[in-house]
Design a protein around this motif. Structure first.
Motif, mmCIF file in Angstrom:
data_model
loop_
_atom_site.group_PDB
_atom_site.id
_atom_site.type_symbol
_atom_site.label_atom_id
_atom_site.label_comp_id
_atom_site.label_asym_id
_atom_site.label_seq_id
_atom_site.Cartn_x
_atom_site.Cartn_y
_atom_site.Cartn_z
ATOM 1 N N THR A 25 0.816 -1.261 0.145
ATOM 2 C CA THR A 25 0.150 0.023 -0.001
ATOM 3 C C THR A 25 0.811 1.187 -0.004
ATOM 4 N N TYR A 27 1.438 4.657 1.079
ATOM 5 C CA TYR A 27 0.977 5.564 2.065
ATOM 6 C C TYR A 27 1.665 6.738 2.221
ATOM 7 N N MET A 40 -0.986 9.694 2.046
ATOM 8 C CA MET A 40 -1.974 9.354 0.932
ATOM 9 C C MET A 40 -3.281 8.951 1.493
ATOM 10 N N GLU A 41 -3.070 7.886 2.678
ATOM 11 C CA GLU A 41 -4.021 7.655 3.365
ATOM 12 C C GLU A 41 -3.910 7.339 4.840
ATOM 13 N N GLN A 42 -4.787 6.978 5.643
ATOM 14 C CA GLN A 42 -4.395 6.770 7.182
ATOM 15 C C GLN A 42 -3.817 5.561 7.259
#
Length: 67
Positions: A25, A27, A40-42
């Motif tokens: 992922t 991030y 980019m995301e939690q």
């Protein structure tokens, strides 16, 4: 990031700087307009660091063209 690398802000864009996360992922991202490293995301610590006391996200910043 530009400051940490000792570069002027336009050099990040000119040298095609990118962030590479080592996991599946993504991030993090590098904003070439302001030189900031941002999320980019939690990050779900329980998901990526199950049963580990110290949680670490590894990433690399690639700056093309010789320094």
């Amino acid at each position: 990031v530009a400051k940490d690398l000792g570069l002027q802000l336009p050099a990040l864009k000119d040298r095609d700087a990118h962030v590479f996360d080592t996991g599946r992922t993504r991030y993090l991202f590098l904003d070439l307009q302001n030189g900031h490293l941002s999320m980019m995301e939690q990050v779900d610590r329980e998901k990526i660091c199950i049963a580990v006391a110290k949680c670490v996200l590894n990433f690399e910043i690639l700056v093309k063209h010789p320094m």
